[in-house]
Design an enzyme around this catalytic site. Structure first.
Site, short mmCIF file in Angstrom:
data_model
loop_
_atom_site.label_atom_id
_atom_site.label_comp_id
_atom_site.label_asym_id
_atom_site.label_seq_id
_atom_site.Cartn_x
_atom_site.Cartn_y
_atom_site.Cartn_z
N CYS A 2 0.82 -1.21 0.00
CA CYS A 2 0.00 0.00 0.00
C CYS A 2 0.86 1.26 0.00
O CYS A 2 2.00 1.25 0.47
CB CYS A 2 -0.86 0.03 1.25
N ARG A 27 5.46 -0.04 -6.14
CA ARG A 27 5.42 -0.86 -4.92
C ARG A 27 4.45 -2.03 -5.05
O ARG A 27 4.47 -2.94 -4.23
CB ARG A 27 4.99 0.01 -3.73
N TRP A 75 -2.88 -2.73 -1.59
CA TRP A 75 -2.42 -4.08 -1.90
C TRP A 75 -3.17 -4.99 -0.94
O TRP A 75 -2.95 -4.93 0.27
CB TRP A 75 -0.90 -4.15 -1.69
N ASN A 99 -1.90 2.24 5.84
CA ASN A 99 -0.99 1.16 5.46
C ASN A 99 -0.74 0.32 6.70
O ASN A 99 -0.64 0.88 7.80
CB ASN A 99 0.37 1.70 5.01
N GLY A 100 -0.56 -0.99 6.53
CA GLY A 100 -0.27 -1.84 7.68
C GLY A 100 -1.43 -2.76 7.99
O GLY A 100 -2.35 -2.91 7.18
N GLU A 482 20.33 -16.31 -6.29
CA GLU A 482 19.78 -15.01 -6.71
C GLU A 482 19.35 -15.07 -8.18
O GLU A 482 18.31 -14.51 -8.54
CB GLU A 482 20.85 -13.92 -6.47
N LYS A 486 15.56 -14.30 -9.46
CA LYS A 486 15.25 -13.29 -10.49
C LYS A 486 14.38 -13.91 -11.59
O LYS A 486 13.41 -13.30 -12.03
CB LYS A 486 16.53 -12.75 -11.16
N GLU A 489 10.86 -14.60 -10.31
CA GLU A 489 10.15 -13.37 -9.96
C GLU A 489 9.56 -12.66 -11.18
O GLU A 489 8.42 -12.22 -11.15
CB GLU A 489 11.18 -12.47 -9.27
N HIS A 505 22.61 -35.67 -5.06
CA HIS A 505 21.85 -36.12 -3.87
C HIS A 505 20.34 -35.96 -4.06
O HIS A 505 19.60 -35.98 -3.08
CB HIS A 505 22.32 -35.35 -2.64
N LYS A 604 7.30 -4.00 -4.11
CA LYS A 604 8.70 -3.60 -4.01
C LYS A 604 9.17 -3.62 -2.57
O LYS A 604 10.24 -4.11 -2.26
CB LYS A 604 8.86 -2.18 -4.60
O1 M6R Z 1 14.00 -3.85 0.77
P1 M6R Z 1 14.57 -5.18 1.15
O2 M6R Z 1 15.96 -5.38 0.60
O3 M6R Z 1 14.53 -5.44 2.62
O4 M6R Z 1 13.64 -6.25 0.46
C1 M6R Z 1 13.79 -7.61 0.71
C2 M6R Z 1 13.08 -8.44 -0.33
O5 M6R Z 1 11.69 -8.22 -0.28
C3 M6R Z 1 13.59 -8.15 -1.74
O6 M6R Z 1 14.96 -8.32 -1.83
C4 M6R Z 1 12.91 -9.07 -2.77
O7 M6R Z 1 13.32 -10.39 -2.57
C5 M6R Z 1 13.24 -8.59 -4.19
N1 M6R Z 1 12.04 -8.26 -4.89
C6 M6R Z 1 13.94 -9.58 -5.02
O8 M6R Z 1 14.25 -9.10 -6.29
#
Ligand code: M6R
Length: 609
Positions: A2, A27, A75, A99-100, A482, A486, A489, A505, A604
């Site tokens: 949000c 976001r 959101w 928000n929250g 990572e 990516k 995601e 394994h 985000k």
């Molecule tokens: O803002 P932050 O680095 O704390 O966020 C942590 C994760 O939410 C963030 O790295 C998320 O995994 C990314 N979207 C990955 O690309």
């Protein structure tokens, strides 16, 4: 997640609210809404499911001039995405955005229903609107009613409130969700992220946990959780000069991938001497404080967690200190055994990730020596609540997929590992080699970016794949993790990473001609071991895509593709090898036609648990 924007000004604020929401779109959200006080008419609310443009179209049907208003991108958490659940929520003559999560919304809803209030949404937020209206009815003093309301809320909130009876005032509060006040000349704003307000100001006040504030054209009053007045400095937003548009790039993600050489150079600025690192960057008595550290615990989420996993290899090998790494969502709920003189490091791009922030707060009772936040946002909650801070200078990252935030985190962590090694009198050659390597890093990342065209061609081979495996060893194992994150995601292809030695394994059973296997194969001490693992893949018909140095002498043949990277020394190699994996996920997402900058279901900055 949000987003909140609010404004009080002499000029018409509707375009400011809408532009603010647009700037928060990155976001992630599913509906949007705005409530403005229209002179002579009262509060007028407009809401729409979908993108901000839908809201804008709805507002265009009946344009109004107004000077006080609040707006929101939602959101969904409580109640599905629907207009009735979108914010602002109304009760009698007031409107609120939130928000929250209000954890005690159930009992409050029951009480308010018994008092005769009618709920029109499934949200926890509507409870706050009715509760405030109820307290105001009991005592028609909005500040008092606001305080009585806040005192009854359990959970996390950032709130913006307007009331028809106070046409010149905007109220706001924060507890567990970020909120900033933007200062203009005879105008004031509030937002959950300063990015929303850079259109109108670069001067911000960062509210602390439990604060509430009353804003007017003339000024601001801020009080803490004990209702005592507090004053904070007005801070200039550091990245304000940076362009927030996509420029020549098709997506923010691509722009941010290409910004990495300068983001890394900015992060290192002023931190390196000829053959050692300048520990004073950490504060005047850093040298003494670093000497006390005997253990490290790292806590983070997602990509930032992967950066921590790489750092564990560096810290243990280079500084000789035991280091453990954990995801914040687990750490925050367990009793951690903390050896004496342990430093807690939290890593976060946003500095507002709810789990990471909760982990930092949880750590305060666990007997740590101190906490260090490695973060990209100077005014964030994480930075403000940690004992020490080390800022990455990536600039605003808009794409949901973390790219330049990750490589600048790695850069800062390698620098910090070198600082620990230096303090602990580890081999001076290793320290000066790290310093030299860090200096060459922006140039090597630039060279890795030249692979863009080659990777674009390769991306087509992933177009109709359902799964992919990523393999790496040593510091490149978290880089494989990572790379897999990516790809998942933004292209929605199921991808998993394994330490290559683990393949036999279990996961080897998955390998056949439909399974692309991406290997990260730098010329390091584990390369020969990795080669054996890759043969296990080829023997089962798996398609291999090797990211390797030209000198690696990997097997050639059908079903094997090599992408050659520039030679990089061991310490910085994981940072350089991150680049082609980012480009791979980007180009596969383009082939698949997904929403690269705003992938489905993701936000985000994850500011709720
Ligand atoms: O803002 P932050 O680095 O704390 O966020 C942590 C994760 O939410 C963030 O790295 C998320 O995994 C990314 N979207 C990955 O690309």
């Amino acid at each position: 997640m949000c987003g909140i924007v609010g404004a009080i000004a002499k000029r018409n604020i509707t375009p400011i609210l809408i532009e603010g929401l647009r700037r928060l779109e990155y976001r992630g959200y599913d509906s949007a809404g705005v409530a403005v006080l229209v002179p002579g008419k009262g509060i007028q609310r407009t809401r729409a499911v979908g993108k901000v443009i839908e809201l804008e179209n709805a507002l265009a049907k009946e344009p109004v001039q107004c000077h006080l208003g609040i707006a929101h991108t939602r959101w969904a958490t409580h109640g599905k995405p629907a207009e009735r659940n979108a914010h602002p929520h109304l009760s009698e003559r007031l409107a609120i955005v939130h928000n929250g999560i209000i954890e005690n919304h159930g009992p409050l809803r029951k009480r308010l229903t018994d008092l005769g209030y009618t709920f029109t949404s499934e949200t926890d937020t509507e409870v706050v609107a009715h509760l405030l209206a109820h307290h105001y009815k009991e005592k028609p003093d909005l500040l008092c009613a606001f305080r009585s309301t806040l005192a009854e809320l359990h959970g996390a909130y950032a709130l913006g409130v307007i009331h028809q009876d106070e046409p010149d005032t905007l109220y706001c509060a924060r507890m567990g969700s970020p909120l900033v006040i933007g200062e203009g000349s005879e105008e004031r704003f509030v937002a959950s992220d300063p990015l929303a307000l850079l259109q109108v100001t670069d001067q911000f006040i960062y509210l602390e946990e439990g604060d509430h504030a009353r804003l007017s054209l003339e000024g601001r009053d801020i009080w803490n959780r004990r209702n005592l007045p507090v004053e904070y400095p007005v801070l200039r937003y550091e990245h304000a000069a940076l362009s927030l548009d996509k420029g020549e790039y098709r997506h923010y993600m691509l722009k941010e991938i290409h910004e990495q050489p300068s983001a890394i150079a900015n992060t290192l600025e002023g931190t390196l001497a000829e053959d050692h690192v300048l520990t004073a960057v950490l504060g005047p008595d850093a040298e003494t404080r670093l000497q006390d550290i005997q253990n490290i615990h790292i806590v983070a989420c997602g990509t930032s967690y992967h950066a921590g996993l790489v750092a564990r290899y560096w810290i243990e090998e280079q500084a000789g200190l035991p280091c453990q790494v954990e995801v914040a969502s687990e750490y925050r709920y367990r009793q951690v055994a903390v050896p004496g003189n342990t430093l807690l490091i939290t890593i976060s791009q946003s500095g507002e990730t709810a789990d990471t922030l909760a982990a930092l707060r949880h750590s305060k009772q666990q007997g740590y020596l101190a906490s260090l936040a490695i973060c990209n946002v100077a005014g964030s909650s994480l930075v403000r609540e940690a004992d020490w801070r080390l800022l990455t200078k990536a600039g605003p990252e808009i794409g949901v997929a973390s790219t330049k935030a990750f490589t600048t985190q790695l850069t800062a962590l390698l620098w910090f590992s070198t600082a620990l090694a230096q303090t602990n009198n580890r081999a001076p050659e290793m320290i000066s080699a790290n310093v030299r390597a860090l200096r060459t890093l922006p140039g090597l990342v630039e060279q890795a970016l030249y692979l863009d065209g080659r990777i674009e061609q390769l991306a087509a081979t992933f177009a109709n794949k359902q799964h992919a495996l990523f393999l790496g060893r040593g510091t490149h194992y978290p880089i494989a993790m990572e790379g897999a994150l990516k790809l998942k995601e933004i292209s929605y292809i199921h991808a998993e990473a394994y330490a290559a030695g683990e393949l036999k394994h279990g996961p080897l059973a998955l390998v056949d001609e439909d399974m692309p296997v991406v290997s990260i194969a730098p010329s390091d001490s584990l390369l020969e071991k990795l080669k054996s693992n890759l043969q296990e893949v080829r023997a089962r018909g798996g398609q291999l895509i090797n990211f390797a140095c030209e000198t690696a002498e990997l097997d050639n043949g059908d079903g094997i593709t090599h992408i050659h990277l520039p030679p990089a020394s061991d310490s910085i190699s994981p940072i350089v090898y991150s680049i082609p994996l980012q480009l791979l996920s980007y180009h596969v997402a383009l082939v698949k036609g997904t929403d690269v900058d705003k992938p489905r279901n993701l936000a985000k900055s994850v500011t709720v648990e």
